[in-house]
Write a protein that holds these residues in place. Structure first.
Motif, PDB file in Angstrom:
ATOM      1  N   ARG A  80       0.829  -1.208   0.000  1.00  0.00           N
ATOM      2  CA  ARG A  80       0.000   0.000   0.000  1.00  0.00           C
ATOM      3  C   ARG A  80       0.862   1.256   0.000  1.00  0.00           C
ATOM      4  N   GLN A  81       1.953   1.239   0.730  1.00  0.00           N
ATOM      5  CA  GLN A  81       2.861   2.384   0.733  1.00  0.00           C
ATOM      6  C   GLN A  81       3.465   2.605  -0.651  1.00  0.00           C
ATOM      7  N   ARG A  82       3.850   1.516  -1.303  1.00  0.00           N
ATOM      8  CA  ARG A  82       4.417   1.640  -2.645  1.00  0.00           C
ATOM      9  C   ARG A  82       3.379   2.146  -3.630  1.00  0.00           C
ATOM     10  N   GLU A  83       2.146   1.673  -3.504  1.00  0.00           N
ATOM     11  CA  GLU A  83       1.086   2.161  -4.388  1.00  0.00           C
ATOM     12  C   GLU A  83       0.886   3.662  -4.214  1.00  0.00           C
ATOM     13  N   SER A  84       0.893   4.131  -2.975  1.00  0.00           N
ATOM     14  CA  SER A  84       0.725   5.557  -2.718  1.00  0.00           C
ATOM     15  C   SER A  84       1.854   6.369  -3.354  1.00  0.00           C
ATOM     16  N   LYS A  85       3.082   5.883  -3.236  1.00  0.00           N
ATOM     17  CA  LYS A  85       4.229   6.597  -3.820  1.00  0.00           C
ATOM     18  C   LYS A  85       4.141   6.605  -5.348  1.00  0.00           C
ATOM     19  N   TRP A  86       3.747   5.479  -5.922  1.00  0.00           N
ATOM     20  CA  TRP A  86       3.650   5.416  -7.374  1.00  0.00           C
ATOM     21  C   TRP A  86       2.515   6.286  -7.896  1.00  0.00           C
ATOM     22  N   LEU A  87       1.412   6.347  -7.168  1.00  0.00           N
ATOM     23  CA  LEU A  87       0.318   7.229  -7.589  1.00  0.00           C
ATOM     24  C   LEU A  87       0.768   8.681  -7.602  1.00  0.00           C
ATOM     25  N   ASP A  88       1.542   9.071  -6.602  1.00  0.00           N
ATOM     26  CA  ASP A  88       2.065  10.437  -6.568  1.00  0.00           C
ATOM     27  C   ASP A  88       2.978  10.684  -7.768  1.00  0.00           C
ATOM     28  N   MET A  89       3.822   9.710  -8.101  1.00  0.00           N
ATOM     29  CA  MET A  89       4.715   9.876  -9.251  1.00  0.00           C
ATOM     30  C   MET A  89       3.936   9.963 -10.556  1.00  0.00           C
ATOM     31  N   LEU A  90       2.966   9.085 -10.742  1.00  0.00           N
ATOM     32  CA  LEU A  90       2.211   9.067 -11.989  1.00  0.00           C
ATOM     33  C   LEU A  90       1.375  10.327 -12.166  1.00  0.00           C
ATOM     34  N   ASN A  91       0.898  10.884 -11.068  1.00  0.00           N
ATOM     35  CA  ASN A  91       0.107  12.113 -11.151  1.00  0.00           C
ATOM     36  C   ASN A  91       0.965  13.346 -11.377  1.00  0.00           C
ATOM     37  N   ASN A  92       2.269  13.228 -11.177  1.00  0.00           N
ATOM     38  CA  ASN A  92       3.195  14.341 -11.401  1.00  0.00           C
ATOM     39  C   ASN A  92       4.404  13.836 -12.189  1.00  0.00           C
ATOM     40  N   TRP A  93       4.145  13.121 -13.265  1.00  0.00           N
ATOM     41  CA  TRP A  93       5.179  12.350 -13.943  1.00  0.00           C
ATOM     42  C   TRP A  93       6.300  13.211 -14.507  1.00  0.00           C
ATOM     43  N   ASP A  94       5.950  14.266 -15.210  1.00  0.00           N
ATOM     44  CA  ASP A  94       6.986  15.093 -15.838  1.00  0.00           C
ATOM     45  C   ASP A  94       7.923  15.696 -14.808  1.00  0.00           C
ATOM     46  N   LYS A  95       7.373  16.115 -13.690  1.00  0.00           N
ATOM     47  CA  LYS A  95       8.203  16.700 -12.634  1.00  0.00           C
ATOM     48  C   LYS A  95       9.158  15.658 -12.052  1.00  0.00           C
ATOM     49  N   TRP A  96       8.651  14.460 -11.824  1.00  0.00           N
ATOM     50  CA  TRP A  96       9.508  13.402 -11.276  1.00  0.00           C
ATOM     51  C   TRP A  96      10.596  13.007 -12.271  1.00  0.00           C
ATOM     52  N   MET A  97      10.241  12.903 -13.543  1.00  0.00           N
ATOM     53  CA  MET A  97      11.232  12.518 -14.539  1.00  0.00           C
ATOM     54  C   MET A  97      12.311  13.575 -14.691  1.00  0.00           C
ATOM     55  N   ALA A  98      11.941  14.827 -14.531  1.00  0.00           N
ATOM     56  CA  ALA A  98      12.907  15.909 -14.711  1.00  0.00           C
ATOM     57  C   ALA A  98      13.860  16.045 -13.527  1.00  0.00           C
TER      58      ALA A  98
END
Length: 504
Positions: A80-98
């Motif tokens: 569940r913790q990993r899902e929460s972290k991945w949801l945050d990344m996917l919802n802000n993908w460009d920022k995380w990739m940059a």
């Protein structure tokens, strides 16, 4: 070097074969009513008589070759913790990739949560961007009849793709229909390349995690960015990578390198299926998924590392070579690898720790390419340059593009009326109370001029709302009509045909 039909599959059109190139051509049954009845069942395993058999968490029939025994389960709280972290990344993908690409890489190495794996693969591969850049393209290809010279070849390969997975167990079922659509669409998208048998398992794995349209664009990215030239007619790219793998093996495992050199075993005899299918037909399924998680993030170096780890642990010690006295025994050893070295935790850790970098692969690629040109001449297939992972693919995108937005889970119908009587959320009520207490709220405002709260919870300022007078009414400003209010109608909600939230 000549390739066997098993390695690359049939590339010539089948004589006498004729297909319409549509999904209906795959339907099997005595009449249309039977086909409709089968298509209404809950899964293809039910349609094929496997309704009472147990299915493992990956969708394979328990007891089949594809199913696995005891698996290492991630604790529910950690998942569940990993899902929460991945949801945050996917919802802000460009920022995380940059700014935080290294963090994405670490999380891919730990394993993408199963509920988000399909979405993550789309974002990592750039398939999501390709879909946004080409709206309606897949539907156009899907409706086209297709090239007759490939249709029969594709159809004959459908039943060979994971036949014990519930999605593909039924002849003419939903899974096989979607697989046919994706592969046919690719032959139309890249007619100069056509169809290669090794593309089928790649597409099948993608379809296990996402709808057909998304799977098609991810397949395009794999064929054009991750493994360019692998599925061309002459197999030149895979031959070059075979020489690269063999050269890297000299540093990773000198014992295995010397043995294969002494036996004069060509790399194509053991690595073709490994690389062209990205180990989907070699490893246990849990290991396949972990390898693909890292592959989509870091690129082809993961495929090289997996191959080197398998060679090192299968042939890297004198004890293991005692049973490999000849070519036949050596090849059989590589075809029946020990389950221990393919086990998820062991293999992933070995792959992460193996010091093989993109720079080493590219340096070796230039060396092998020079040797090829000296002995065989120029390459016939001019494939695009290889992209080493998600970051390289994103950086290579030409020009500005709109930021990736996640598909909403709640979709408003086009004619939905805005409920003006809806009560504002608690946070807006608190703000109103504070402004009243501080005396900043203008008491002269009529009730209709107060802050309007939208269905999405955003506050609309009074100046954006048409004023109402007891004597006369001003016309509603054009930019504030319900159709134009940004909070009233989500453009992506109404136009996107994606169903990826079904896979969460």
């Amino acid at each position: 070097m000549a390739k066997s039909s098993r390695e690359n599959g049939p590339r010539a059109p089948a004589a006498g074969g004729s297909l319409s190139g549509t999904r209906e051509s795959l339907a099997q049954g005595p009449d249309a009513a039977t086909a409709d009845e089968l298509s209404s069942l809950g899964s293809d395993s039910e349609a094929n008589g496997f309704a009472e058999r147990r299915i493992d968490k990956f969708g394979f029939i328990v007891g089949s070759q594809g199913a696995e025994g005891a698996l290492e389960e991630v604790p529910l709280e950690v998942l569940r913790q990993r899902e929460s972290k991945w949801l945050d990344m996917l919802n802000n993908w460009d920022k995380w990739m940059a700014k935080k690409h290294k963090k994405i890489r670490l999380r891919c190495q730990k394993g993408i949560p199963p509920s988000l794996r399909g979405r993550a693969w789309q974002y990592l591969s750039g398939g999501k961007v390709k879909l946004q850049q080409n709206p309606g393209k897949f539907d156009e290809l899907d409706m086209s009849p297709g090239d007759p010279k490939w249709l029969d070849v594709i159809e004959r390969d459908l039943h060979r793709q994971f036949p014990f997975h519930e999605m593909f167990v039924s002849r003419g079922g939903h899974g096989q229909q979607d697989l046919f659509r994706v592969l046919k669409a690719y032959t139309l998208y890249r007619p100069e390349e056509g169809y290669c048998q090794a593309q089928a398992p790649i597409a099948a794995v993608l379809l296990m995690h996402m709808p057909a349209e998304q799977a098609f664009w991810c397949l395009v990215q794999v064929c054009e960015k991750y493994l360019p030239g692998y599925y061309s007619e002459k197999l030149e790219a895979i031959q070059l990578d075979g020489e690269i793998l063999f050269s890297l093996l000299q540093k990773v495992s000198p014992v295995a390198y010397k043995h294969l050199s002494r036996q004069k075993i060509d790399p194509l005899l053991y690595m073709t299926e490994w690389f062209m299918c990205a180990f989907a037909r070699t490893l246990p399924w849990s290991s396949v998924l972990r390898v693909w998680d890292m592959f989509f993030c870091e690129g082809v170096k993961i495929i090289f590392r997996v191959g080197l780890v398998l060679l090192k642990h299968a042939l890297g010690s004198p004890e293991k070579l005692k049973a490999c006295q000849g070519q036949y025994e050596t090849i059989e050893q590589l075809r029946s690898l020990s389950p221990k070295i393919m086990q998820e935790a062991f293999l992933v850790q070995e792959v992460i720790e193996l010091p093989v970098t993109e720079r080493q692969i590219e340096r070796e690629h230039l060396i092998q390419l020079r040797r090829w040109q000296e002995t065989r001449g120029e390459l016939e297939c001019r494939s695009p340059p290889r992209m080493h992972g998600a970051k390289a693919i994103l950086d290579a995108e030409p020009g500005p593009r709109p930021a990736l937005q996640p598909s909403p889970s709640i979709r408003l119908p086009p004619d939905a009326a805005l409920n003006s009587k809806a009560k504002p959320p608690k946070q807006v009520q608190k703000e109103q109370k504070r402004t009243k207490a501080s005396g900043q709220l203008d008491k002269s405002l009529s009730p209709t001029q107060a802050t309007v709260v939208t269905a999405s919870g955003d506050a609309c300022h009074p100046q954006d709302v048409p004023q109402k007078d007891s004597v006369s009414q001003d016309p509603v400003p054009q930019d504030c009509t319900p159709q134009n209010l940004p909070y009233h109608r989500s453009q992506e909600s109404l136009t996107s045909q994606e169903s990826e939230d079904t896979y969460l």
